[in-house]
Design a protein around this motif. Structure first.
Motif, PDB file in Angstrom:
ATOM      1  N   SER A 118       3.020   4.268 -13.557  1.00 38.00           N
ATOM      2  CA  SER A 118       3.477   2.476 -13.369  1.00 38.00           C
ATOM      3  C   SER A 118       3.504   1.888 -11.976  1.00 38.00           C
ATOM      4  CB  SER A 118       4.980   2.574 -13.036  1.00 38.00           C
ATOM      5  OG  SER A 118       5.312   3.137 -14.630  1.00 38.00           O
ATOM      6  N   VAL A 119       3.294   2.658 -10.944  1.00 40.41           N
ATOM      7  CA  VAL A 119       3.216   2.395  -9.479  1.00 40.41           C
ATOM      8  C   VAL A 119       2.014   2.194  -9.013  1.00 40.41           C
ATOM      9  CG1 VAL A 119       3.446   2.745  -7.169  1.00 40.41           C
ATOM     10  CG2 VAL A 119       5.433   3.235  -8.598  1.00 40.41           C
ATOM     11  N   ALA A 120       1.142   3.255  -9.779  1.00 37.03           N
ATOM     12  CA  ALA A 120      -0.603   3.638 -10.029  1.00 37.03           C
ATOM     13  C   ALA A 120      -1.177   2.549 -10.706  1.00 37.03           C
ATOM     14  CB  ALA A 120      -1.116   4.631 -10.145  1.00 37.03           C
ATOM     15  N   LEU A 121      -0.915   1.770 -11.600  1.00 34.40           N
ATOM     16  CA  LEU A 121      -1.085   0.643 -12.082  1.00 34.40           C
ATOM     17  C   LEU A 121      -1.141  -0.748 -11.064  1.00 34.40           C
ATOM     18  CD1 LEU A 121      -2.459  -0.559 -14.446  1.00 34.40           C
ATOM     19  CD2 LEU A 121      -0.308  -0.672 -15.418  1.00 34.40           C
ATOM     20  N   TYR A 122      -0.253  -0.681 -10.668  1.00 37.49           N
ATOM     21  CA  TYR A 122       0.357  -2.117 -10.558  1.00 37.49           C
ATOM     22  C   TYR A 122      -0.777  -2.176  -9.072  1.00 37.49           C
ATOM     23  CZ  TYR A 122       3.260  -5.534  -8.814  1.00 37.49           C
ATOM     24  OH  TYR A 122       3.099  -6.659  -7.714  1.00 37.49           O
ATOM     25  N   ALA A 123      -0.344  -0.898  -7.775  1.00 36.58           N
ATOM     26  CA  ALA A 123      -0.827  -0.641  -6.879  1.00 36.58           C
ATOM     27  C   ALA A 123      -2.419  -1.141  -7.403  1.00 36.58           C
ATOM     28  CB  ALA A 123      -1.062   0.139  -6.318  1.00 36.58           C
ATOM     29  N   GLY A 124      -3.154  -0.653  -8.145  1.00 36.00           N
ATOM     30  CA  GLY A 124      -4.376  -0.878  -8.476  1.00 36.00           C
ATOM     31  C   GLY A 124      -4.542  -2.407  -8.475  1.00 36.00           C
ATOM     32  N   THR A 125      -3.879  -3.235  -9.680  1.00 36.40           N
ATOM     33  CA  THR A 125      -4.361  -4.585  -9.893  1.00 36.40           C
ATOM     34  C   THR A 125      -4.770  -4.732  -8.849  1.00 36.40           C
ATOM     35  OG1 THR A 125      -3.248  -4.423 -12.407  1.00 36.40           O
ATOM     36  CG2 THR A 125      -3.047  -7.252 -10.770  1.00 36.40           C
ATOM     37  N   ILE A 126      -3.232  -4.875  -7.814  1.00 42.04           N
ATOM     38  CA  ILE A 126      -3.547  -5.885  -6.577  1.00 42.04           C
ATOM     39  C   ILE A 126      -4.233  -5.716  -5.636  1.00 42.04           C
ATOM     40  CG2 ILE A 126      -1.764  -6.641  -4.431  1.00 42.04           C
ATOM     41  CD1 ILE A 126      -0.848  -7.355  -7.744  1.00 42.04           C
ATOM     42  N   ALA A 127      -4.448  -4.072  -6.013  1.00 42.30           N
ATOM     43  CA  ALA A 127      -5.991  -3.912  -5.291  1.00 42.30           C
ATOM     44  C   ALA A 127      -7.200  -4.654  -5.239  1.00 42.30           C
ATOM     45  CB  ALA A 127      -6.238  -2.261  -4.665  1.00 42.30           C
ATOM     46  N   LEU A 128      -7.649  -4.136  -6.843  1.00 37.65           N
ATOM     47  CA  LEU A 128      -8.648  -5.228  -6.745  1.00 37.65           C
ATOM     48  C   LEU A 128      -9.153  -6.488  -7.077  1.00 37.65           C
ATOM     49  CD1 LEU A 128     -11.546  -4.623  -8.389  1.00 37.65           C
ATOM     50  CD2 LEU A 128      -9.967  -5.062 -10.966  1.00 37.65           C
ATOM     51  N   SER A 129      -8.005  -7.276  -7.092  1.00 30.81           N
ATOM     52  CA  SER A 129      -7.734  -8.788  -7.076  1.00 30.81           C
ATOM     53  C   SER A 129      -7.956  -8.850  -5.877  1.00 30.81           C
ATOM     54  CB  SER A 129      -5.844  -9.921  -7.949  1.00 30.81           C
ATOM     55  OG  SER A 129      -5.242  -8.442  -7.212  1.00 30.81           O
ATOM     56  N   SER A 130      -7.081  -8.111  -4.909  1.00 34.54           N
ATOM     57  CA  SER A 130      -8.148  -8.481  -3.264  1.00 34.54           C
ATOM     58  C   SER A 130      -9.224  -8.461  -2.841  1.00 34.54           C
ATOM     59  CB  SER A 130      -6.864  -7.547  -2.347  1.00 34.54           C
ATOM     60  OG  SER A 130      -5.435  -8.343  -2.679  1.00 34.54           O
ATOM     61  N   ALA A 131      -9.946  -7.101  -3.723  1.00 33.91           N
ATOM     62  CA  ALA A 131     -10.887  -7.416  -3.337  1.00 33.91           C
ATOM     63  C   ALA A 131     -11.532  -8.073  -3.730  1.00 33.91           C
ATOM     64  CB  ALA A 131     -11.488  -5.303  -3.703  1.00 33.91           C
ATOM     65  N   VAL A 132     -11.024  -8.772  -5.299  1.00 37.22           N
ATOM     66  CA  VAL A 132     -12.557  -9.614  -5.065  1.00 37.22           C
ATOM     67  C   VAL A 132     -12.021 -10.812  -4.786  1.00 37.22           C
ATOM     68  CG1 VAL A 132     -12.867 -11.385  -7.224  1.00 37.22           C
ATOM     69  CG2 VAL A 132     -12.231  -8.917  -7.862  1.00 37.22           C
ATOM     70  N   PHE A 133     -11.021 -11.063  -3.835  1.00 43.15           N
ATOM     71  CA  PHE A 133     -10.754 -12.230  -3.470  1.00 43.15           C
ATOM     72  C   PHE A 133     -12.255 -12.134  -1.795  1.00 43.15           C
ATOM     73  CE2 PHE A 133      -9.029 -14.485  -0.266  1.00 43.15           C
ATOM     74  CZ  PHE A 133      -8.609 -15.700  -0.171  1.00 43.15           C
ATOM     75  N   SER A 134     -11.750 -11.355  -1.113  1.00 42.68           N
ATOM     76  CA  SER A 134     -12.004 -10.917   0.220  1.00 42.68           C
ATOM     77  C   SER A 134     -13.963 -10.990  -0.109  1.00 42.68           C
ATOM     78  CB  SER A 134     -12.536  -9.317   0.728  1.00 42.68           C
ATOM     79  OG  SER A 134     -10.218  -9.405   0.985  1.00 42.68           O
ATOM     80  N   PHE A 135     -14.065 -10.782  -1.346  1.00 42.29           N
ATOM     81  CA  PHE A 135     -15.705 -10.538  -1.730  1.00 42.29           C
ATOM     82  C   PHE A 135     -16.114 -11.984  -1.859  1.00 42.29           C
ATOM     83  CE2 PHE A 135     -19.296  -9.966  -4.481  1.00 42.29           C
ATOM     84  CZ  PHE A 135     -20.324  -9.648  -2.941  1.00 42.29           C
ATOM     85  N   SER A 136     -15.631 -12.591  -2.517  1.00 45.97           N
ATOM     86  CA  SER A 136     -15.306 -14.284  -2.904  1.00 45.97           C
ATOM     87  C   SER A 136     -15.452 -15.265  -1.633  1.00 45.97           C
ATOM     88  CB  SER A 136     -14.053 -15.064  -3.992  1.00 45.97           C
ATOM     89  OG  SER A 136     -13.842 -14.275  -5.000  1.00 45.97           O
ATOM     90  N   TYR A 137     -14.759 -14.762  -1.001  1.00 51.12           N
ATOM     91  CA  TYR A 137     -14.525 -15.053   0.920  1.00 51.12           C
ATOM     92  C   TYR A 137     -15.928 -14.918   1.652  1.00 51.12           C
ATOM     93  CZ  TYR A 137     -13.987 -16.585   5.754  1.00 51.12           C
ATOM     94  OH  TYR A 137     -14.423 -16.733   7.119  1.00 51.12           O
ATOM     95  N   THR A 138     -16.775 -13.758   1.648  1.00 53.22           N
ATOM     96  CA  THR A 138     -17.347 -13.433   2.016  1.00 53.22           C
ATOM     97  C   THR A 138     -18.829 -13.791   1.608  1.00 53.22           C
ATOM     98  OG1 THR A 138     -16.623 -11.170   2.720  1.00 53.22           O
ATOM     99  CG2 THR A 138     -18.592 -11.236   2.767  1.00 53.22           C
ATOM    100  N   HIS A 139     -18.315 -13.916   0.224  1.00 47.25           N
ATOM    101  CA  HIS A 139     -19.984 -15.028  -0.519  1.00 47.25           C
ATOM    102  C   HIS A 139     -20.014 -15.725  -0.140  1.00 47.25           C
ATOM    103  CE1 HIS A 139     -23.066 -15.970  -3.520  1.00 47.25           C
ATOM    104  NE2 HIS A 139     -21.952 -16.671  -3.945  1.00 47.25           N
TER     105      HIS A 139
END
Length: 198
Positions: A118-139
């Motif tokens: 449960s914790v891993a699923l939650y962490a993975g979701t937030i990690a992935l969304s944050s990574a997409v945001f960072s990549f969006s800004y970099t782009h």
């Protein structure tokens, strides 16, 4: 198509993108509370105990409301600095919004199942969304899609959240509570980052 027409099209898309983004965040924030329900069959005698039983769900709600609130603040600030959109940023934003809309699901799982997965699923979701945001800004920065006066985010701003949540995934399988406590390190990282910029 003329450059003037392209400019108008891009402005139109930016306005619609902001409207869609705010709508997705609003719905995701609202959906968080829908899982908080008293058990079927609650009576006047059991209501106090049943309310106490809702504490894990309320804690998960508060956590995700804060996380989504911070995500909205960052997204709002970022898109306030976007002057125009290209196709890649549009698709990246849709991917980000898809992950935002998904957050209520791992929140519900985290609220009702005290398990490493449960914790891993939650962490993975937030990690992935944050990574997409960072990549969006970099782009957007690399492609010149931001206004000239846009604030330049440093590396720690871009990698701290996805890194902390990613590292907490294997930690969750050792100690689920420890993984959740590890998320609090972001508060310290944010404070140090803010002090360095001041």
């Amino acid at each position: 198509m003329s450059s003037g027409a392209e400019s108008g099209f891009e402005r139109f898309n930016l306005e619609r993108t902001n409207a869609l983004s705010d709508g997705v965040f609003a719905i995701a924030l609202t959906l968080l509370v829908l899982d908080i329900k008293l058990p079927h069959g609650t009576t006047n005698v059991t209501v106090a105990a049943d309310l106490l039983g809702l504490i894990p769900q309320i804690q998960a709600y508060a956590l995700s409301f804060a996380v989504l609130g911070l995500m909205w603040v960052r997204h709002h600030g970022f898109f306030h600095e976007v002057s125009t959109l290209d196709r890649s940023l549009t698709w990246l934003n849709l991917l980000y919004l898809g992950l935002v809309a998904f957050v209520p699901f791992p929140t519900g799982v985290l609220a009702t199942h005290e398990a490493p997965a449960s914790v891993a699923l939650y962490a993975g979701t937030i990690a992935l969304s944050s990574a997409v945001f960072s990549f969006s800004y970099t782009h957007a920065r690399r492609k010149g899609l931001l206004v000239p006066e846009a604030r330049r985010r440093d590396l720690i701003d871009l990698v701290a959240t996805p890194l902390v949540f990613t590292l907490s995934i294997p930690l969750a399988f050792l100690t689920a509570g420890g993984a959740e406590m590890f998320w609090i390190s972001l508060v310290l990282i944010g404070a140090l980052s803010g002090r360095r910029r001041s």
